[in-house]
Design a protein around this motif. Structure first.
Motif, short mmCIF file in Angstrom:
data_model
loop_
_atom_site.label_atom_id
_atom_site.label_comp_id
_atom_site.label_asym_id
_atom_site.label_seq_id
_atom_site.Cartn_x
_atom_site.Cartn_y
_atom_site.Cartn_z
N GLN A 2 -49.64 31.87 19.01
CA GLN A 2 -49.23 32.47 17.56
C GLN A 2 -48.16 33.49 17.42
O GLN A 2 -48.38 34.63 18.25
CB GLN A 2 -50.51 32.90 16.93
CG GLN A 2 -50.23 33.41 15.58
CD GLN A 2 -51.81 34.01 15.23
OE1 GLN A 2 -52.89 33.43 15.78
NE2 GLN A 2 -52.09 35.01 14.02
N GLN A 33 -40.23 35.03 7.16
CA GLN A 33 -40.17 34.64 5.89
C GLN A 33 -41.78 35.07 5.55
O GLN A 33 -42.51 35.32 6.30
CB GLN A 33 -40.07 33.22 5.71
CG GLN A 33 -38.59 32.53 6.22
CD GLN A 33 -38.55 31.12 5.90
OE1 GLN A 33 -38.95 30.59 4.95
NE2 GLN A 33 -37.68 30.60 7.11
N LEU A 48 -37.14 35.84 2.32
CA LEU A 48 -36.73 35.52 3.69
C LEU A 48 -35.83 36.84 3.93
O LEU A 48 -35.07 37.18 3.05
CB LEU A 48 -35.68 34.31 3.87
CG LEU A 48 -35.26 34.05 5.16
CD1 LEU A 48 -35.08 32.56 5.24
CD2 LEU A 48 -33.86 34.56 5.50
N SER A 97 -35.78 26.06 15.28
CA SER A 97 -35.81 26.29 13.97
C SER A 97 -37.09 26.07 13.18
O SER A 97 -37.25 26.26 12.12
CB SER A 97 -34.92 25.00 13.61
OG SER A 97 -35.66 23.58 14.02
N THR A 98 -38.22 26.10 14.19
CA THR A 98 -39.49 25.75 13.85
C THR A 98 -40.14 27.10 13.25
O THR A 98 -40.02 28.18 13.88
CB THR A 98 -40.69 25.35 14.71
OG1 THR A 98 -39.74 24.15 15.37
CG2 THR A 98 -42.08 25.06 14.46
N LEU A 99 -40.65 27.18 12.10
CA LEU A 99 -41.39 28.38 11.59
C LEU A 99 -42.85 28.53 12.17
O LEU A 99 -43.53 27.46 12.17
CB LEU A 99 -41.51 28.15 9.91
CG LEU A 99 -40.52 28.97 9.22
CD1 LEU A 99 -40.65 28.80 7.67
CD2 LEU A 99 -40.49 30.31 9.66
N THR A 100 -43.22 29.55 12.73
CA THR A 100 -44.43 29.87 13.31
C THR A 100 -45.23 30.80 12.32
O THR A 100 -44.63 31.87 12.02
CB THR A 100 -44.39 30.49 14.84
OG1 THR A 100 -43.84 29.51 15.32
CG2 THR A 100 -45.70 30.51 15.26
N PHE A 101 -46.29 30.52 11.76
CA PHE A 101 -47.14 31.33 10.81
C PHE A 101 -48.16 32.06 11.70
O PHE A 101 -48.75 31.82 12.74
CB PHE A 101 -47.74 30.55 9.95
CG PHE A 101 -46.90 29.87 8.88
CD1 PHE A 101 -45.94 28.58 9.21
CD2 PHE A 101 -46.54 30.27 7.70
CE1 PHE A 101 -45.47 27.94 8.43
CE2 PHE A 101 -45.93 29.75 6.72
CZ PHE A 101 -45.08 28.59 7.05
N TYR B 33 -42.21 18.22 8.33
CA TYR B 33 -43.17 18.79 9.19
C TYR B 33 -44.69 18.35 8.91
O TYR B 33 -44.65 18.10 7.75
CB TYR B 33 -43.16 20.38 9.42
CG TYR B 33 -41.89 21.05 9.63
CD1 TYR B 33 -40.94 21.38 8.92
CD2 TYR B 33 -41.59 21.33 10.98
CE1 TYR B 33 -39.69 21.88 9.16
CE2 TYR B 33 -40.36 21.88 11.48
CZ TYR B 33 -39.51 22.28 10.24
OH TYR B 33 -38.48 22.92 10.62
N TYR B 35 -48.23 20.17 9.34
CA TYR B 35 -48.79 21.49 9.95
C TYR B 35 -50.38 20.99 9.42
O TYR B 35 -50.70 20.55 8.60
CB TYR B 35 -48.71 22.84 9.03
CG TYR B 35 -47.33 23.44 9.56
CD1 TYR B 35 -46.16 22.97 8.85
CD2 TYR B 35 -47.42 24.66 10.30
CE1 TYR B 35 -44.96 23.70 9.26
CE2 TYR B 35 -46.24 25.16 10.86
CZ TYR B 35 -44.92 24.81 10.07
OH TYR B 35 -43.95 25.43 10.42
N PHE B 42 -55.75 29.55 9.68
CA PHE B 42 -54.72 29.38 10.60
C PHE B 42 -53.67 28.01 10.63
O PHE B 42 -54.33 26.89 10.58
CB PHE B 42 -55.17 29.56 11.85
CG PHE B 42 -54.01 29.55 13.01
CD1 PHE B 42 -54.19 28.90 14.16
CD2 PHE B 42 -53.02 30.35 12.78
CE1 PHE B 42 -53.02 28.85 15.25
CE2 PHE B 42 -52.00 30.53 13.83
CZ PHE B 42 -52.41 29.65 14.99
N LEU B 43 -52.50 28.34 10.27
CA LEU B 43 -51.63 27.31 10.14
C LEU B 43 -51.00 26.98 11.43
O LEU B 43 -50.29 27.81 12.06
CB LEU B 43 -50.46 27.55 9.39
CG LEU B 43 -50.62 27.07 7.54
CD1 LEU B 43 -49.56 27.69 6.92
CD2 LEU B 43 -50.46 25.47 7.66
N ARG B 94 -37.74 21.03 5.26
CA ARG B 94 -36.90 22.30 5.38
C ARG B 94 -35.43 22.25 4.81
O ARG B 94 -34.79 21.24 5.24
CB ARG B 94 -36.79 22.66 6.79
CG ARG B 94 -36.12 23.89 7.15
CD ARG B 94 -36.47 24.47 8.77
NE ARG B 94 -35.29 23.55 9.61
CZ ARG B 94 -34.31 24.21 10.08
NH1 ARG B 94 -33.90 25.25 9.45
NH2 ARG B 94 -33.59 23.36 10.60
#
Lengths: 111, 112
Positions: A2, A33, A48, A97-101, B33, B35, B42-43, B94
């Motif tokens: 994470q 973001q 963002l 480019s991947t978004l990690t939350f 994507y 998820y 938790f994502l 996206r």
């Protein structure tokens, strides 16, 4: 693993008060973001901020970014009951480019 | 018009069954994507597709098989469902210009 960690995990305030949520991350980012998730719904993009920006505003939202501390904060001013939701920060790591939350902050605004 | 739509919204099924979730976006985005959001919210990213091609597979069991017939659709098929697969699955696309993700409303899967 994470990337983002929000703090606090839960926040309970009265309408009209300000709400501040923090996010810390581990590696260098392209941008950060913030998203909102109402109960039982999908995530909605709020704002963002790029790695070369320090502060950004959108309506009642104010986001700051401190890349030296690898942290960001989201301030919601004059909160309303309708702001009750979970708030997530998400990062795009340099080279990807991947978004990690993060795990999110649950905000409860009582009338 | 719904930008990213997922169906079904709810699935309840028995262990060992196979199920599919469909996703469609009408935003013209190239990247989509899947998820997974667990009970603690938790994502975790599962898959990323760009223009019908698999870009990311984040150590997801091979019981999960995504399929992208065209760049507007990304479906998720799950074989031999297990209790631990119970979660909410979100599809997203996206905007390459802003980096913003647009999410569907989620598909809540309950495995009994």
């Amino acid at each position: 693993s994470q990337q983002g960690e929000e703090d606090p995990q839960a926040l309970s305030i009265q309408e009209g008060e300000n709400a501040t949520m923090n996010c810390s991350y581990k590696t260098s980012i392209n941008n950060l973001q913030w998203y909102r998730q109402n109960s039982g719904r999908g995530l909605v993009h709020l704002i963002l901020i790029r790695s070369n920006e320090r502060e950004k505003h959108s309506g009642r939202l104010r986001v700051t970014l401190d890349t030296s501390k690898k942290s960001s904060s989201l301030l919601i001013t004059a909160s309303r009951a309708a702001d009750t939701a979970s708030y997530f920060c998400a990062t795009t790591v340099v080279g990807y480019s991947t978004l990690t939350f993060g795990k999110g902050t649950m905000l409860l605004v009582s009338p | 018009d719904t930008a990213v739509s997922q169906t079904p919204k709810y699935l309840v099924t028995q262990m060992g069954n196979d199920k599919s979730i469909k996703c469609e976006q009408n935003l013209g985005h190239d990247t989509m994507y899947w998820y997974k959001q667990d009970s603690k919210k938790f994502l975790k990213i599962m898959f990323s597709y760009n223009n019908k091609e698999l870009i990311i597979n984040e150590t997801v069991p091979n019981r999960f098989s995504p399929k992208s017939p065209d760049k507007a659709h990304l479906n998720l098929h799950i074989n031999s469902l297990e209790l631990g697969d119970s979660a909410v699955y979100f599809c997203a696309s996206r905007d390459i210009n802003t980096g913003e993700l647009f999410f569907g409303e989620g598909s809540r899967l309950t495995v009994l």
